[in-house]
Design an enzyme around this catalytic site. Structure first.
Site, PDB file in Angstrom:
ATOM      1  N   ASP A 333      42.271  43.726  28.184  1.00  0.00           N
ATOM      2  CA  ASP A 333      42.427  42.540  29.009  1.00  0.00           C
ATOM      3  C   ASP A 333      42.339  41.314  28.102  1.00  0.00           C
ATOM      4  OD1 ASP A 333      42.525  41.075  31.519  1.00  0.00           O
ATOM      5  OD2 ASP A 333      40.432  40.583  31.144  1.00  0.00           O
ATOM      6  N   ASP A 626      36.838  42.932  32.139  1.00  0.00           N
ATOM      7  CA  ASP A 626      35.607  42.350  32.668  1.00  0.00           C
ATOM      8  C   ASP A 626      35.699  42.019  34.146  1.00  0.00           C
ATOM      9  OD1 ASP A 626      37.401  40.292  32.489  1.00  0.00           O
ATOM     10  OD2 ASP A 626      36.049  38.880  31.497  1.00  0.00           O
ATOM     11  N   ASP A 630      40.159  44.923  36.759  1.00  0.00           N
ATOM     12  CA  ASP A 630      40.235  45.898  35.677  1.00  0.00           C
ATOM     13  C   ASP A 630      39.618  47.245  36.053  1.00  0.00           C
ATOM     14  OD1 ASP A 630      41.351  44.001  33.860  1.00  0.00           O
ATOM     15  OD2 ASP A 630      39.359  43.161  33.568  1.00  0.00           O
TER      16      ASP A 630
END
Length: 903
Positions: A333, A626, A630
């Site tokens: 990410d 985070d 996700d």
């Protein structure tokens, strides 16, 4: 899932939405709301089925190795009586310890679905029977009208129909690093979550303004609910280590059964009793089976877990330690992982020139004062900032330059303002003029906003202390500069001002935001982490590919990826979007997944598809993240890596490992530790299986030759004493110097690959051969009694394994390439095993049980000990010669392939 979940309300006008949901701006009646609550259910996340501790404990016994160990324990008791009982107790102790550790590790894991439930808002304001009332958010139903204000948590998915300067922070859901300004315009049907600006999503936070919206989905029919459903439905992945142990167990099972049956049949043909041969076959099976392997593997993983913890990588599931070492692709990410999740001013354009943020700036420059004074950031007494990240970045920039806006506002207080509006895309404040500009006029307005809108409202521009007319040529240059900054992933804002001789009668846009003087542009960015680029380079050097996945815009993602070295500057072919993924089938994505290194504007479903596409190529995939968005891909990946500081409880709960420092570079450190752990498990396997093969070969050929060379107590003692301690100590070996120069193992490499199987064979055969030779030599050359020859064979087989523990420090490297005694735990383990072996020789009574009493004080004892020690130590010379041959012939290099750098 209800039919409403299939509706694309963001692409429908508000009247159609009201009609579909049978609602109005006045909301529902209490009676209608009750009926809908019965129909759609409570507005909450469904909790997945939970396993009891007993179920988890029982699951630990479903492993094939455990089943074989239990069968061996039962047969030992049935056929060998009290002698077999000791063996069975040891096996059961190993199995129970392994099961208890497994249950403890599972019970430590947080529940991701429960974390999602805790994110929801306990109360919400809705329109019921034409009045605004506060209700429990569980009672919200589709069609309800929800009222939003700054500080609220959005209680359900809403289609907005009112939005006054409404901004909602959606980072946990979309990956966007700044709050989203909500607008009421329709958006395209294929718009991703981050582009649905007329929607508000459950569990996101209102940071500014106010608004109202009609509930389009509750509970599991919200975007957060979709994530919970994906988490609930995701299958648990077996790790490469688990697969390796399973395949090794099957291999050993077939080999042991084949050897035992063969020995049993041969014995019967030689006229021996079937019970005797069955006992012999079981002895061989026990000798061949590395009963300590599950416990030793668990201990090595636990030790690796502790070392990772010391380096800020917190492992939640033991096998994850090793899995990370085999990782081939890291899908990361962007926001908060590769970047700092903190907006920062990077460029300032004024006086016709671009300046880096690091340069000195004159505090009297209008652009600098405007960004600090036309600002709604809250500053507490400790100087801590709160508010919109784009605004706090401007104040922080001032603080960093030694400019405290609080002191300035004491002499230039805000006399009036026009708040930001998403339609105007500007905001303005009104102040007395500073001392430096008192000669211009007594008052000044300060305006900041979107560059294209603000520049169109300017007729002048400020240039080195002069106010000049803004010609079309200059206007075009300013717009080009804005575009250039935007393509560098910068969030660009324009600053302007206007002088007044007196305070205006009205503070409105018509008065303060026309006929402006352009002052400059500022470019903000969520900057990459300083250590991330180096970490990505290190990962590439270790043969690991880094892929960026983000909910951010394509241009922003591409620019950050280029700065990090994930793609080359201008390499648009490696960048794609969620909208493009929607056009691809799973098969098409699997074919093209290796071409893309950056995915922008993606949804949680897209992230899962990307991970699955890589896994379809048998790649071991790690996913970092985070946010709530996700969580499904973290769970789907082979190893999910959550962020400890910025990560939500949902993402941590779905992860196998959590980075305590949110540092991408920690992943590379953990990869090295993971590779070391696998290498050390291989060393333990090599040591255990070569030792076991030596025992099997000794018993096999002794049976064929009708020699009584080893008693069951000898085999049991050797397995207990000389196997366990050195094998555990090998798990504490330091990483070899070139551990990060080899290709990732991936799924195709198992515990017997990389030269381990060949080492087991040539080393095990020698151990068995030299033991048989010592027995023959003792009887036929030294002509000692049979019990002494048997004792010499027992001690030779034991001590040869202790010498061999040092050989197992490396598959191919010479023992003397580094300090042979560098692993103090191996030294302690070998010493402890040596002492336990000597106890069987020197302790009266015990030496009678083991038949070793003649090796103490007997006239031949020195000669017998000399033969035992020389024979045992010869494994070092033998192995060194074979390793040298393997290195010289190139076999070692071929077995351990080097990496090929790739993006």
């Amino acid at each position: 899932m209800s039919d409403l979940n299939q509706q694309k309300f963001f692409a429908q006008d508000i009247d159609s939405v009201k009609q579909t949901l049978d609602s109005s701006e006045q909301g529902l009646s209490a009676q209608e709301a009750k009926q809908r609550l019965d129909k759609y259910g409570a507005n909450e996340i469904r909790e997945g089925e939970q396993k009891s501790t007993l179920q988890k404990f029982i699951d630990q016994f479903k492993d094939l190795m455990i089943i074989i160990l239990l069968i061996a324990a039962g047969l030992s008791v049935a056929l060998e009586g009290s002698e077999g009982l000791v063996d069975a107790i040891i096996i059961l102790a190993v199995v129970l310890i392994n099961a208890i550790l497994g249950v403890i590790q599972e019970n430590k894991a947080e529940d991701a679905i429960n974390a999602l439930k805790e994110m929801s808002s306990p109360k919400a304001t809705v329109n019921r029977d034409g009045e605004q009332v506060a209700i429990d958010s569980r009672e919200i139903v589709p069609g309800d009208v929800v009222v939003l204000e700054a500080g609220d948590v959005v209680p359900a998915d809403l289609r907005l129909f009112k939005a006054t300067s409404l901004q909602i922070e959606e980072a946990a859901l979309t990956g966007e690093s700044v709050p989203v300004t909500k607008e009421l315009d329709l958006v395209a049907e294929d718009a991703g979550i981050g582009d649905r600006t007329n929607m508000a999503f459950s569990s996101t936070n209102v940071t500014y303004g106010r608004g109202q919206g009609i509930v389009t989905g509750t509970g599991m029919d919200t975007e957060v609910g979709n994530i919970a459903e994906m988490l609930e439905g995701a299958e648990g992945k077996t790790t490469p280590l688990q697969e390796n142990l399973d395949s090794l167990t099957k291999f050993l099972t077939y080999a042991i059964v084949a050897i035992a049956v063969f020995i049993f049949v041969i014995g019967l043909f030689n006229g021996r009793e079937w019970v005797e041969m069955l006992l012999t076959a079981i002895s061989i099976a026990v000798a061949a089976l590395p009963e300590g392997l599950p416990a030793i593997t668990t201990i090595i993983l636990a030790l690796g877990t502790q070392k990772m913890s010391d380096r800020n990588a917190l492992v939640r599931k033991l096998p994850a330690v090793e899995t990370l070492g085999g990782t081939e692709v890291i899908c990361s990410d962007k926001t908060g992982t590769l970047t700092q999740n903190k907006m920062t001013i990077e460029k300032v354009f004024y006086n016709g020139e671009m300046h880096d943020a690091a340069e000195d700036i004159d505090f009297n420059e209008p652009v600098f004062r405007i960004m600090n004074m036309a600002n709604d950031t809250n500053i507490n007494s400790n100087g801590e900032l709160a508010g919109d990240p784009t605004e706090t970045a401007m104040i922080q920039f001032g603080f960093d330059k030694g400019f405290d806006v609080r002191e300035v506002l004491e002499t230039q207080p805000r006399l009036g303002e026009v708040p930001f509006d998403s339609t105007r895309k500007m905001s303005s404040t009104f102040h007395p003029t500073s001392e430096a500009f008192k000669d211009q006029a007594p008052y000044v307005s300060m305006t900041k906003g979107a560059p294209d809108v603000l520049i169109s409202n300017c007729n002048y521009y400020y240039d080195n202390g002069e106010i000049k007319e803004l010609t079309e040529d200059v206007r075009e240059k300013l717009l080009d500069t804005n575009h250039s900054m935007a393509t560098q992933a910068l969030r660009v804002l324009a600053m302007a001002f206007k002088y007044y001789d007196e305070e205006p009668a009205n503070y409105d846009s018509e008065t303060l935001e026309n006929d402006l003087v352009f002052a400059g542009l500022i470019g903000e960015i969520d900057p990459e982490r300083p250590e991330a680029k180096e970490a990505i380079t290190k990962a590439r050097g270790a043969g690991i590919r880094t892929v960026m996945i983000t909910g951010d815009h394509k241009d922003t993602a591409a620019a950050i990826a280029a700065r990090l070295g994930i793609i080359d500057e201008g390499d648009d072919s490696s960048v794609t979007t969620g909208a493009h993924l929607d056009e691809l089938s799973d098969e098409e994505l699997a074919e093209k997944v290796e071409h893309y290194s950056v995915y922008a504007r993606v949804s949680p479903q897209h992230k899962v598809r990307i991970v699955e596409a890589w896994q379809s190529h048998d790649k071991v995939v790690a996913m970092t993240g985070d946010g709530v968005n996700d969580a499904p891909s973290l769970k789907q990946s082979d190893i999910g890596i959550g962020m400890g500081i910025t990560g939500t409880e949902v993402s941590k709960g779905a992860s196998d490992m959590v980075l305590a420092d949110d540092n991408f570079a920690t992943i590379v450190t953990a990869v090295e530790e993971g590779r070391k752990v696998f290498s050390n498990i291989q060393k333990a396997v090599q040591f255990l299986l070569s030792a076991n093969l030596g025992e099997v070969m000794t018993l096999f050929f002794a049976t064929m030759l009708d020699w009584q060379i080893l008693e069951p107590i000898h085999i049991l003692w050797i397995n207990l004493v000389t196997d366990t301690f050195p094998a555990i100590a090998l798990g504490l070996e330091d990483a070899e110097s070139d551990v990060m120069e080899h290709d990732p193992r991936g799924r195709k490499t198992d515990l017997l690959s990389g030269g381990v199987l060949a080492s087991i064979i040539y080393q095990g055969l020698y151990e068995g051969g030299i033991t048989l030779f010592v027995y023959w030599y003792a009887q036929h050359i030294m002509q000692v009694e049979h019990v002494d020859a048997e004792a010499m064979a027992f001690l030779t087989l034991a001590f040869i394994q202790l010498f061999h523990a040092y050989n197992s420090k490396s598959v191919f490297k010479s023992l003397f390439a580094t300090n042979p005694f560098g692993n103090k735990w191996l030294n302690i383990g070998v010493l402890a095993s040596t002492v336990l072996m000597l106890i069987t020789v020197f302790v009266p009574g015990l030496n009678n049980a083991f038949g070793t009493n003649h090796l103490v004080g007997d006239p031949n004892s020195v000669a017998m000990w000399t033969v035992v020690i020389l024979a045992a130590a010869s494994i070092i010379v033998y192995t060194e010669i074979i390793k040298a041959i393997l290195r010289a012939t190139g076999y070692a290099e071929k077995a351990q392939s080097k990496t090929k750098s790739k993006k």
